[in-house]
Design an enzyme around this catalytic site. Structure first.
Site, PDB file in Angstrom:
ATOM      1  N   LYS A 127       0.824  -1.205   0.000  1.00 52.21           N
ATOM      2  CA  LYS A 127       0.000   0.000   0.000  1.00 52.21           C
ATOM      3  C   LYS A 127       0.862   1.261   0.000  1.00 52.21           C
ATOM      4  O   LYS A 127       0.448   2.297  -0.532  1.00 52.21           O
ATOM      5  CB  LYS A 127      -0.952  -0.013   1.192  1.00 52.21           C
ATOM      6  CG  LYS A 127      -2.034  -1.079   1.062  1.00 52.21           C
ATOM      7  CD  LYS A 127      -3.084  -0.979   2.151  1.00 52.21           C
ATOM      8  CE  LYS A 127      -4.178  -2.001   1.936  1.00 52.21           C
ATOM      9  NZ  LYS A 127      -5.266  -1.879   2.947  1.00 52.21           N
ATOM     10  N   LYS A 209      -6.086 -11.311  -6.431  1.00 50.09           N
ATOM     11  CA  LYS A 209      -7.408 -11.349  -5.814  1.00 50.09           C
ATOM     12  C   LYS A 209      -8.252 -10.178  -6.310  1.00 50.09           C
ATOM     13  O   LYS A 209      -7.745  -9.071  -6.497  1.00 50.09           O
ATOM     14  CB  LYS A 209      -7.272 -11.279  -4.290  1.00 50.09           C
ATOM     15  CG  LYS A 209      -8.588 -11.368  -3.527  1.00 50.09           C
ATOM     16  CD  LYS A 209      -8.338 -11.328  -2.036  1.00 50.09           C
ATOM     17  CE  LYS A 209      -9.639 -11.356  -1.257  1.00 50.09           C
ATOM     18  NZ  LYS A 209      -9.413 -11.285   0.212  1.00 50.09           N
ATOM     19  N   LYS A 212     -11.299  -3.878  -4.859  1.00 49.97           N
ATOM     20  CA  LYS A 212     -11.755  -2.560  -5.312  1.00 49.97           C
ATOM     21  C   LYS A 212     -10.585  -1.613  -5.559  1.00 49.97           C
ATOM     22  O   LYS A 212     -10.768  -0.535  -6.116  1.00 49.97           O
ATOM     23  CB  LYS A 212     -12.729  -1.957  -4.304  1.00 49.97           C
ATOM     24  CG  LYS A 212     -12.315  -1.994  -2.856  1.00 49.97           C
ATOM     25  CD  LYS A 212     -13.529  -1.769  -1.960  1.00 49.97           C
ATOM     26  CE  LYS A 212     -13.263  -2.134  -0.511  1.00 49.97           C
ATOM     27  NZ  LYS A 212     -14.471  -2.065   0.307  1.00 49.97           N
TER      28      LYS A 212
END
Length: 345
Positions: A127, A209, A212
Site C-alpha cells: 500500500k 485477488k 476494489k
C-alpha cells in the site's frame, strides 16, 4: 476484509452462543469477491452464532477520502448487508467509529506491538507503493487496530482471506505478549480460511485477488453495479488461447476463476460446468457467467435501493447495533485498563 468467529463445540444451553464478527471497509462498493467469499454465507449463521458485522470506516481513512462519499458508502454498505440477508433482529450491525472501544484498545495494544513487527507487514509495503504520496502512521499502524477489532470480542477463530493471515499472526503475537505479562486477558485466536468461495480473482488479472483497489476497473465486479456494466466486464474477462472450459487454476487461472464464480452463482460442480460448455467457445461461457451474476445480484441491488430511501430505519439499525457492540466491547476494555494500571472512571 476481517472476520472473527468464536467456535466452541458441545456448548450447554446456559452458555453463550458462538460469536462471529466481520468488518469490511466502506472505501468502495461491496465486491463480488466479498459477497461470494464471505457475506453470502453470513445470513445462514445467525441461528448458530451471535453475529456482529461492522462498517470499518476507521480503517478507510489511511487513504484520503471524500467525506460525503465515505458517509454515503457507509450507509450503502449497511443497506447492502441487510439486502444480502443479514436481518438486524438476528445480527448486530454497526459502524466501527460508533464503538470507541476499538480505538481505545488499539492504543493500549500499540504499546505492546514492536516496531519491527509492523515493518514486516507485506500489505504495508504494497500500500505504501500504491500511495507513495501519503505513507502515514495510520497506514503503518492499522494492523494494530485490526488486532483490537478482533481481540475486543474475545474470539476463538479468525476466518480471513489468506492475504490477511499475516495480520492474524500479529494479532496472536500481541495477545500472547500481553497475556504473558498480565495473565489470561485475551483469548488467542486461531486463523481459519474458508475453502469454498474464499478467493475470487480479478477478471483482468486472474493471478491477483479481486479488489476494489484493482488498477484496471474491468477487473472488479460490484454487487450493486448496473447489469450492463457487469455484462461488459465479464465479456472482457481475461482467459487463454486454449478455448476449452476446464478447471485448472495453475494453467488456466482466468477460466478457473470464472468457473468458480459460475459455480457459486448457480450451484453447479466444476464437472457439470465442463460438460455444459464442452465444445463451446469462451464467448458463450463468459456471457453465461455474466448473466448468472446479474441475476444473482439483481434482488440485492433492488432491496438496497429501497432501504436507502428509509434513512430513519437505517439510523435505528446502526444506533442499536453500536449500543450492543459497545456493551460487549467495554467488558474487555475495562479488564485491559485494570490490568495495565488505569484508574476506573
Amino acid at each position: 476484509m476481517l472476520c472473527v468467529e468464536k467456535d466452541v463445540s458441545e456448548m450447554s444451553d446456559m452458555e453463550q452462543k458462538q460469536v462471529m464478527l466481520s468488518g469490511i471497509q466502506p472505501s468502495g462498493e461491496l465486491t463480488l469477491g466479498s459477497y461470494l467469499g464471505a457475506i453470502r454465507n453470513w445470513a445462514e449463521r445467525a441461528d448458530q452464532f451471535d453475529c456482529y458485522y461492522f462498517m470499518a470506516d476507521m480503517h478507510t481513512i489511511t487513504v484520503r477520502q471524500n467525506p460525503a462519499e465515505l458517509r454515503r458508502r457507509t450507509l450503502t454498505q449497511l443497506a447492502a448487508y441487510i439486502a444480502c440477508g443479514l436481518d438486524p433482529e438476528k445480527n448486530t450491525l454497526f459502524i466501527q467509529s460508533h464503538v470507541p472501544e476499538h480505538a481505545q484498545l488499539s492504543w493500549v495494544l500499540n504499546c505492546y506491538t514492536m516496531f519491527g513487527e509492523l515493518t514486516r507487514m507485506t500489505q504495508f509495503k504494497a500500500k505504501s507503493a500504491q500511495h507513495a504520496e501519503n505513507i502515514n502512521a495510520g497506514l503503518f499502524d492499522y494492523p494494530v487496530l485490526m488486532a483490537a477489532d478482533i481481540l475486543i470480542y474475545q474470539p476463538d477463530f479468525v476466518p480471513v482471506g489468506d492475504d490477511q493471515k499475516q495480520h492474524v499472526e500479529l494479532c496472536r503475537d500481541i495477545a500472547e505478549r500481553f497475556n504473558g505479562i498480565y495473565g489470561d486477558v485475551f483469548k488467542v485466536p486461531q486463523p481459519y480460511i474458508p475453502k469454498v468461495g474464499a478467493r475470487v480473482m480479478s477478471l483482468s488479472s486472474p493471478e491477483n485477488k479481486m479488489s476494489k483497489s484493482d488498477q484496471d476497473p474491468n477487473g472488479c465486479v460490484y454487487i450493486l453495479e448496473r447489469p450492463e456494466d457487469i455484462a461488459r466486464k465479464f465479456k472482457r474477462a481475461v482467459t487463454d488461447s486454449e478455448m476449452s472450459v476446464r478447471f485448472d487454476p495453475e494453467q488456466k487461472p482466468g477460466i478457473s476463476n470464472l468457473m468458480q464464480i459460475y459455480s457459486c452463482a448457480v450451484g453447479k460442480t466444476y464437472e457439470e460446468i465442463e460438460t455444459e460448455f464442452a465444445g463451446q467457445g469462451y464467448g458463450v461461457f463468459k456471457k453465461t457467467v455474466g448473466d448468472a451474476v446479474i441475476e444473482m445480484c439483481r434482488p440485492i441491488r433492488e432491496e438496497t435501493d429501497r432501504l436507502l430511501k428509509d434513512k430513519a430505519y437505517l439510523e435505528q439499525v446502526y444506533r442499536s447495533g453500536a449500543e450492543k457492540a459497545s456493551y460487549i466491547a467495554s467488558k474487555t476494555l475495562r479488564k485491559v485498563y485494570k490490568k495495565v494500571g488505569f484508574i476506573p472512571r
